[in-house]
Motif scaffolding. Structure first.
Motif, PDB file in Angstrom:
ATOM      1  N   ARG A   1       0.934  -1.312   0.023  1.00 11.04           N
ATOM      2  CA  ARG A   1      -0.065   0.040   0.076  1.00 11.04           C
ATOM      3  C   ARG A   1       0.900   1.104  -0.084  1.00 11.04           C
ATOM      4  O   ARG A   1       2.052   1.189   0.359  1.00 11.04           O
ATOM      5  CB  ARG A   1      -0.926   0.028   1.218  1.00 11.04           C
ATOM      6  N   ARG A   2       0.302   2.409  -0.166  1.00 12.02           N
ATOM      7  CA  ARG A   2       1.162   3.475  -0.284  1.00 12.02           C
ATOM      8  C   ARG A   2       0.777   4.174   1.250  1.00 12.02           C
ATOM      9  O   ARG A   2      -0.115   4.083   1.854  1.00 12.02           O
ATOM     10  CB  ARG A   2       0.417   4.704  -1.223  1.00 12.02           C
ATOM     11  N   ASP A   3       1.561   4.840   1.688  1.00 10.74           N
ATOM     12  CA  ASP A   3       1.908   5.748   2.884  1.00 10.74           C
ATOM     13  C   ASP A   3       1.043   7.323   2.500  1.00 10.74           C
ATOM     14  O   ASP A   3       0.739   7.564   1.496  1.00 10.74           O
ATOM     15  CB  ASP A   3       3.165   5.951   3.514  1.00 10.74           C
ATOM     16  N   ALA A   4       0.871   7.987   3.419  1.00 11.01           N
ATOM     17  CA  ALA A   4       0.442   9.357   3.343  1.00 11.01           C
ATOM     18  C   ALA A   4       1.017  10.264   2.282  1.00 11.01           C
ATOM     19  O   ALA A   4       0.210  11.140   1.796  1.00 11.01           O
ATOM     20  CB  ALA A   4       0.278  10.079   4.811  1.00 11.01           C
ATOM     21  N   ALA A   5       2.137  10.018   2.120  1.00 15.35           N
ATOM     22  CA  ALA A   5       2.908  10.656   1.157  1.00 15.35           C
ATOM     23  C   ALA A   5       2.928  10.102  -0.376  1.00 15.35           C
ATOM     24  O   ALA A   5       3.649  10.633  -1.195  1.00 15.35           O
ATOM     25  CB  ALA A   5       4.460  10.954   1.359  1.00 15.35           C
ATOM     26  N   GLY A   6       2.253   8.971  -0.408  1.00 18.95           N
ATOM     27  CA  GLY A   6       2.201   8.299  -1.669  1.00 18.95           C
ATOM     28  C   GLY A   6       3.120   7.425  -2.144  1.00 18.95           C
ATOM     29  O   GLY A   6       3.346   7.016  -3.110  1.00 18.95           O
TER      30      GLY A   6
ATOM     31  N   ASP B   1       4.726   1.682   1.533  1.00 17.46           N
ATOM     32  CA  ASP B   1       4.703   1.595   2.861  1.00 17.46           C
ATOM     33  C   ASP B   1       5.006   0.091   3.220  1.00 17.46           C
ATOM     34  O   ASP B   1       4.566  -0.857   3.114  1.00 17.46           O
ATOM     35  CB  ASP B   1       3.103   1.789   3.311  1.00 17.46           C
TER      36      ASP B   1
END
Length: 305
Positions: A282-287, A290
């Protein structure tokens, strides 16, 4: 998510299997460690039978997409040195055994971290073929291929499905090489050993040893059934031909410490390195990728004390 060490309970007998202070120091100094017997014979036999099923087509799940540099043997490739990445994800029997808390607890103790997460896992089958140079794993260290990782303290657990000695081409460590300072590299060091010339890798090992004024001391690790060999991500290692009368079968279980996260790593072309996990997690908050994604990088051990 709230965690404590009771998420990963060890029995009293398992706690006796944890490395001693002296063994932790050995890993820190030498870059590798041979564990006590962490898996029962029955568990190891289950790994072996699960591998048989996998090779004949069994999957509990498959990857949602195929990463760009996936190692994935298929039957049409014949009786060669087989590597199948993401076996922890695709096979539930193998996952259930490799997720035993004692394995990650040992890794956490020797690497002095309070959390261990999965990084990747590879099912390996080395046939008994002394005539096939593809059976030789040249000298390398794993950190080179993990340039998108921020940590220099990741490690690998090598889990054979049987007694594993020199005759079978067991894993061989270059003792203490994780403490060497590295000669400045180039783009080629981020490529997997399977994509590089063996003589080039032999030369790199010799040059790095000379740069550090170090002896290249090669230690074949004889691994009894149920025991596991651990090595630091900067420890040079490799393996020779399997000259026994049976395949050498194992899993390489690659592990992250708590601090590891994605970082950009730029090649001389300006392109960013993309590790296989980067297209799956998945992606983290910054894209960004993760590396705490619970589907592909689950926590295997954590001590919140």
């Amino acid at each position: 998510m709230t965690t404590d060490d009771t998420r990963f309970p060890l029995t009293a007998a398992e706690r006796e299997l944890l490395p001693t202070d002296e063994e932790v120091e050995f890993f820190q100094e030498h870059g590798w460690y041979l564990s006590n017997k962490l898996l029962t014979d029955e568990e190891v036999d289950l790994l072996d039978s699960a591998a048989d099923r996998f090779y004949t087509g069994h999957r509990d799940r498959t990857l949602p997409t195929r990463p760009p540099r996936l190692a994935y043997w298929e039957p049409e490739k014949g009786d060669v040195h087989r590597h199948n990445d993401y076996i922890f994800y695709e096979d539930d029997t193998i996952r259930s055994i490799l997720a035993k808390p004692i394995i990650a607890a040992v890794a956490a103790r020797i690497s002095r971290t309070s959390q261990i997460r999965l990084w990747n896992s590879t099912l390996i089958h080395k046939p008994p073929r002394a005539d096939d140079t593809r059976n030789i794993v040249p000298w390398h260290f794993d950190r080179h291929y993990w340039q998108t990782c921020s940590s220099d303290e990741m490690l690998t657990a090598f889990v054979p499905f049987h007694d594993c000695g020199e005759e079978m081409g067991t894993i061989t460590m270059v003792d203490g090489s994780h403490r060497w300072k590295e000669i400045g590299g180039d783009d080629s060091t981020s490529r997997h050993f399977a994509d590089r010339d063996r003589s080039e890798l032999d030369e790199m090992l010799a040059e790095n040893a000379a740069f550090n004024g170090a002896e290249v001391r090669k230690v074949p690790v004889t691994i009894p059934k149920g025991h596991i060999s651990f090595h630091h991500c900067r420890t040079y290692h490799g393996s020779g031909h399997n000259v026994s009368d049976r395949p050498r079968r194992a899993i390489s279980l690659h592990l992250q410490d708590r601090t590891n996260q994605w970082r950009p790593y730029e090649l001389s072309t300006g392109d960013l390195v993309v590790y296989n996990n980067d297209v799956l997690v998945r992606r983290d908050a910054a894209g960004n990728p993760d590396y705490t994604d619970p589907d592909f990088c689950p926590v295997l051990w954590e001590d919140a004390r």
